[in-house]
Design an enzyme around this catalytic site. Structure first.
Site, PDB file in Angstrom:
ATOM      1  N   HIS A 187      10.884   9.233 -28.584  1.00 31.01           N
ATOM      2  CA  HIS A 187       9.749  10.226 -27.923  1.00 31.01           C
ATOM      3  C   HIS A 187      10.446  11.751 -28.374  1.00 31.01           C
ATOM      4  CE1 HIS A 187       6.873  12.096 -25.480  1.00 31.01           C
ATOM      5  NE2 HIS A 187       7.833  12.692 -25.030  1.00 31.01           N
ATOM      6  N   ARG A 236      -0.541  22.270 -16.236  1.00 30.11           N
ATOM      7  CA  ARG A 236       0.419  21.498 -16.294  1.00 30.11           C
ATOM      8  C   ARG A 236       0.495  20.669 -17.898  1.00 30.11           C
ATOM      9  NH1 ARG A 236       2.245  16.617 -12.243  1.00 30.11           N
ATOM     10  NH2 ARG A 236       3.645  15.166 -13.589  1.00 30.11           N
ATOM     11  N   LYS A 287       4.384  11.410 -11.666  1.00 30.91           N
ATOM     12  CA  LYS A 287       3.522  10.347 -12.264  1.00 30.91           C
ATOM     13  C   LYS A 287       4.482   9.365 -12.680  1.00 30.91           C
ATOM     14  CE  LYS A 287       1.621  13.239 -15.973  1.00 30.91           C
ATOM     15  NZ  LYS A 287       1.354  13.099 -17.537  1.00 30.91           N
ATOM     16  N   HIS A 301       2.942  12.727 -30.519  1.00 32.78           N
ATOM     17  CA  HIS A 301       2.162  11.488 -30.219  1.00 32.78           C
ATOM     18  C   HIS A 301       1.787  11.067 -31.415  1.00 32.78           C
ATOM     19  CE1 HIS A 301      -0.875   9.131 -28.087  1.00 32.78           C
ATOM     20  NE2 HIS A 301       0.062   8.643 -27.831  1.00 32.78           N
ATOM     21  N   ARG A 307       0.767  -1.325  -0.013  1.00 28.84           N
ATOM     22  CA  ARG A 307       0.125  -0.036   0.125  1.00 28.84           C
ATOM     23  C   ARG A 307       0.880   1.327   0.155  1.00 28.84           C
ATOM     24  NH1 ARG A 307      -2.789  -3.491   2.998  1.00 28.84           N
ATOM     25  NH2 ARG A 307      -4.790  -4.279   2.006  1.00 28.84           N
ATOM     26  N   HIS A 326       3.766  17.748 -28.107  1.00 31.05           N
ATOM     27  CA  HIS A 326       3.227  16.270 -27.908  1.00 31.05           C
ATOM     28  C   HIS A 326       2.011  16.049 -28.974  1.00 31.05           C
ATOM     29  CE1 HIS A 326       6.352  16.522 -24.993  1.00 31.05           C
ATOM     30  NE2 HIS A 326       6.400  15.442 -24.399  1.00 31.05           N
ATOM     31  N   LYS A 384       9.521  22.391 -14.719  1.00 36.60           N
ATOM     32  CA  LYS A 384       8.846  21.394 -14.608  1.00 36.60           C
ATOM     33  C   LYS A 384       8.346  21.488 -13.087  1.00 36.60           C
ATOM     34  CE  LYS A 384       7.139  16.914 -15.163  1.00 36.60           C
ATOM     35  NZ  LYS A 384       7.350  15.542 -15.592  1.00 36.60           N
ATOM     36  N   ASN A 421       2.724  19.532 -22.523  1.00 33.61           N
ATOM     37  CA  ASN A 421       2.683  18.870 -23.762  1.00 33.61           C
ATOM     38  C   ASN A 421       2.916  19.778 -24.894  1.00 33.61           C
ATOM     39  OD1 ASN A 421       1.658  16.766 -22.210  1.00 33.61           O
ATOM     40  ND2 ASN A 421      -0.334  17.199 -22.044  1.00 33.61           N
ATOM     41  N   GLU A 475      -2.605  17.519 -13.097  1.00 34.26           N
ATOM     42  CA  GLU A 475      -2.865  17.722 -14.435  1.00 34.26           C
ATOM     43  C   GLU A 475      -4.060  18.172 -14.794  1.00 34.26           C
ATOM     44  OE1 GLU A 475      -0.674  14.863 -16.922  1.00 34.26           O
ATOM     45  OE2 GLU A 475      -1.196  16.229 -18.831  1.00 34.26           O
ATOM     46  N   GLU A 497      13.293  18.072 -25.237  1.00 32.67           N
ATOM     47  CA  GLU A 497      12.328  18.400 -24.014  1.00 32.67           C
ATOM     48  C   GLU A 497      12.979  19.649 -23.184  1.00 32.67           C
ATOM     49  OE1 GLU A 497       9.470  16.811 -23.169  1.00 32.67           O
ATOM     50  OE2 GLU A 497       9.592  14.758 -24.048  1.00 32.67           O
TER      51      GLU A 497
HETATM   52  N1  LIG Z   1       6.683  10.090 -15.524  1.00 39.69           N
HETATM   53  C1  LIG Z   1       6.757  10.860 -16.161  1.00 39.69           C
HETATM   54  O1  LIG Z   1       6.524  12.174 -16.047  1.00 39.69           O
HETATM   55  C2  LIG Z   1       7.471  10.846 -17.647  1.00 39.69           C
HETATM   56  C3  LIG Z   1       7.763  12.038 -18.327  1.00 39.69           C
HETATM   57  C4  LIG Z   1       8.237  11.576 -19.535  1.00 39.69           C
HETATM   58  C5  LIG Z   1       8.668  10.490 -19.800  1.00 39.69           C
HETATM   59  N2  LIG Z   1       8.388   9.363 -19.134  1.00 39.69           N
HETATM   60  C6  LIG Z   1       8.585   7.869 -19.587  1.00 39.69           C
HETATM   61  O2  LIG Z   1       9.869   7.775 -19.619  1.00 39.69           O
HETATM   62  C7  LIG Z   1      10.112   6.500 -20.666  1.00 39.69           C
HETATM   63  C8  LIG Z   1      11.262   6.976 -21.518  1.00 39.69           C
HETATM   64  O3  LIG Z   1      12.438   7.369 -20.717  1.00 39.69           O
HETATM   65  P1  LIG Z   1      13.844   7.358 -21.399  1.00 39.69           P
HETATM   66  O4  LIG Z   1      13.962   8.247 -22.608  1.00 39.69           O
HETATM   67  O5  LIG Z   1      14.900   7.615 -20.257  1.00 39.69           O
HETATM   68  O6  LIG Z   1      14.080   5.649 -21.797  1.00 39.69           O
HETATM   69  P2  LIG Z   1      14.589   4.438 -21.263  1.00 39.69           P
HETATM   70  O7  LIG Z   1      14.304   4.400 -19.850  1.00 39.69           O
HETATM   71  O8  LIG Z   1      14.167   3.279 -22.027  1.00 39.69           O
HETATM   72  O9  LIG Z   1      16.400   4.558 -21.282  1.00 39.69           O
HETATM   73  C9  LIG Z   1      16.642   4.650 -22.697  1.00 39.69           C
HETATM   74  C10 LIG Z   1      18.003   3.683 -22.705  1.00 39.69           C
HETATM   75  O10 LIG Z   1      19.206   4.374 -22.041  1.00 39.69           O
HETATM   76  C11 LIG Z   1      19.992   3.369 -21.439  1.00 39.69           C
HETATM   77  N3  LIG Z   1      20.355   3.964 -20.436  1.00 39.69           N
HETATM   78  C12 LIG Z   1      20.028   4.827 -19.377  1.00 39.69           C
HETATM   79  N4  LIG Z   1      20.896   5.410 -18.752  1.00 39.69           N
HETATM   80  C13 LIG Z   1      21.966   5.429 -19.225  1.00 39.69           C
HETATM   81  C14 LIG Z   1      23.318   5.809 -19.156  1.00 39.69           C
HETATM   82  N5  LIG Z   1      23.692   6.768 -18.353  1.00 39.69           N
HETATM   83  N6  LIG Z   1      24.250   5.437 -19.728  1.00 39.69           N
HETATM   84  C15 LIG Z   1      23.982   4.520 -21.013  1.00 39.69           C
HETATM   85  N7  LIG Z   1      22.795   4.155 -21.262  1.00 39.69           N
HETATM   86  C16 LIG Z   1      21.748   4.388 -20.423  1.00 39.69           C
HETATM   87  C17 LIG Z   1      18.907   2.570 -21.087  1.00 39.69           C
HETATM   88  O11 LIG Z   1      19.131   1.247 -20.386  1.00 39.69           O
HETATM   89  C18 LIG Z   1      17.836   2.225 -22.181  1.00 39.69           C
HETATM   90  O12 LIG Z   1      18.248   1.523 -23.101  1.00 39.69           O
HETATM   91  C19 LIG Z   1       8.873   6.449 -21.338  1.00 39.69           C
HETATM   92  O13 LIG Z   1       8.150   5.427 -20.639  1.00 39.69           O
HETATM   93  C20 LIG Z   1       7.964   7.634 -20.687  1.00 39.69           C
HETATM   94  O14 LIG Z   1       6.749   7.291 -20.943  1.00 39.69           O
HETATM   95  C21 LIG Z   1       7.797   9.616 -18.021  1.00 39.69           C
HETATM   96 ZN   LIG Z   2       7.563  14.353 -23.679  1.00 47.09          ZN
END
Ligand SMILES: NC(=O)c1ccc[n+]([C@@H]2O[C@H](COP(=O)([O-])OP(=O)(O)OC[C@H]3O[C@@H](n4cnc5c(N)ncnc54)[C@H](O)[C@@H]3O)[C@@H](O)[C@H]2O)c1
Ligand SMILES: [Zn+2]
Length: 372
Positions: free
Chosen positions: A273, A249, A151, A260, A129, A256, A235, A253, A245, A193
């Protein structure tokens, strides 16, 4: 723009309960003391959740630091990549937590990119929980965006981020130095971003990215520290004003809406992305100029800034198909297609009555730019 010594470094995220993001080159080496400081009383167990890639590159630094602070800890690996941002991964990790004796005082640490952060945050929000967690983001995108704001969630086969919760971390530790090992394409995709943060809220970020392109692409540590701290501050301000949101917030986007649609239309295979968002920002700027919400010069500046961080995968999809995606999205969201349109650098407006013709035109222009 001078950035040496001007870094914000500590950003407070004013939600309930309040927490801080600390941005500093080398802070990973101090992670142990930072975590120990969170937990003055008792000695809870720390469970680090990471991937093999991140562990191989940076695991040793984190481990040494946790040992030095005399924390009890375990490292749990999950598979790498969006494909594993699933309930199945959450269940597997939860089972291993139980096996290793994690109770309600456990502290989870998300050590990786946005995928690790979203999975770990979601797990923390439902494990027994709810337990505390800390974000230690290791991609540019996670450092400026995903790790802040609470999020969390996982994907379903039928769509992304469909299961989730709001669960704020207790602390966010951001070490720009870990970006040194990030693949070039992942790194650049994250930069868009940051550019977004400039357009929606902070002209200094935008100017900085225009002027310091070389330092940024070279991953100059001081430049990164400044840039990331400023983006985190954007942010944080937006999230604090609108934690769940409902209004402000949504400005996050920017880029986006069409971004998207491009991702979905290409089955998430063609664009990272951030790359899709880059095209989306160009499109939104052209739409904005077309509707006279902004002047052509502002739209041009945004387009040039985006393209200065190219290469970007080309847009070859038909504009009609992208528009169809937008209309499909509209049903699943809330009845209108919202566009975040720039008014000037640092200020945007949310507009929900963009004529279809303007959207089609903008997407066609992306196709044209792609051929250049
Ligand atoms: N919660 C939120 O507010 C929010 C906002 C934006 C995106 N997201 C989410 O984030 C995700 C995308 O995140 P991302 O772009 O970090 O992708 P990811 O987590 O898949 O990482 C990208 C790649 O980089 C590698 N990696 C990470 N750190 C590294 C480092 N220091 N050196 C070498 N390789 C490294 C990872 O292993 C992976 O293969 C999506 O699922 C998206 O929905 C969430
Ligand atoms: Zn984004």
């Amino acid at each position: 723009v001078g950035y040496h010594g001007l870094a914000v470094k500590t950003v407070t995220i004013a939600v309930e309960p309040v927490y801080e993001a600390r941005i500093e080159n080398g802070i990973l080496r101090a992670a142990g003391t930072q975590l120990a400081g969170l937990r003055a009383q008792g000695s809870p167990s720390v469970f680090v959740i990471t991937t093999a890639v991140v562990r191989r590159r940076w695991g040793r630094v984190l481990k040494d630091s946790l040992k030095q602070a005399q924390l009890r800890f375990e490292i749990l690996e999950m598979e790498d990549g969006e494909r594993y941002k699933t309930m199945a991964t959450v269940e597997k990790l939860a089972t291993r937590l139980v096996e290793r004796g994690a109770d309600r005082r456990a502290l989870l640490v998300a050590f990786g990119g946005g995928v690790v952060g979203d999975v770990t945050g979601f797990l923390a929000s439902i494990y027994m929980r709810g337990v505390d967690f800390v974000q230690v983001p290791t991609t540019f995108l996670a450092q400026v965006d995903a790790a802040i704001g609470g999020k969390t969630g996982v994907d379903l086969g039928v769509g992304k981020n469909l299961l989730g919760s709001f669960h704020q971390p207790r602390l966010v530790l951001i070490d720009p130095a870990v970006l040194a090992t990030l693949p070039e394409r992942e790194y650049r995709a994250g930069l868009y971003e940051a550019l977004k943060c400039g357009v929606i809220r902070n002209p200094q970020i935008f100017d900085f990215m225009e002027k310091e392109r070389e330092a940024i692409l070279r991953r100059d540590p001081a430049a990164l520290e400044w840039l990331i701290a400023e983006c985190v501050a954007v942010k944080a301000a937006v999230v604090a004003a609108d934690e769940r949101e409902s209004g402000l917030r949504r400005i996050l986007n920017f880029g986006h809406t069409i971004g998207h649609a491009l991702e979905v239309e290409t089955s998430y295979k063609k664009f990272l992305h951030g790359e899709a968002v880059a095209w989306g920002m160009v499109a939104a700027s052209m739409i904005s100029a077309g509707l006279e919400k902004t002047d052509p010069e502002t739209a041009r500046r945004i387009r040039s800034a985006v393209l200065a961080y190219a290469p970007l995968p080309r847009v070859t999809v038909r504009s009609k198909n992208v528009a169809r995606r937008l209309r499909a999205d509209k049903k699943t969201v809330d009845g209108a297609i919202h566009f975040v349109l720039p008014v000037e650098i640092g200020r945007v407006e949310i507009v929900s009555d963009v004529p279809e013709r303007a959207m089609l035109q903008a997407i066609d222009e992306l196709r044209t730019l792609s051929q250049a």
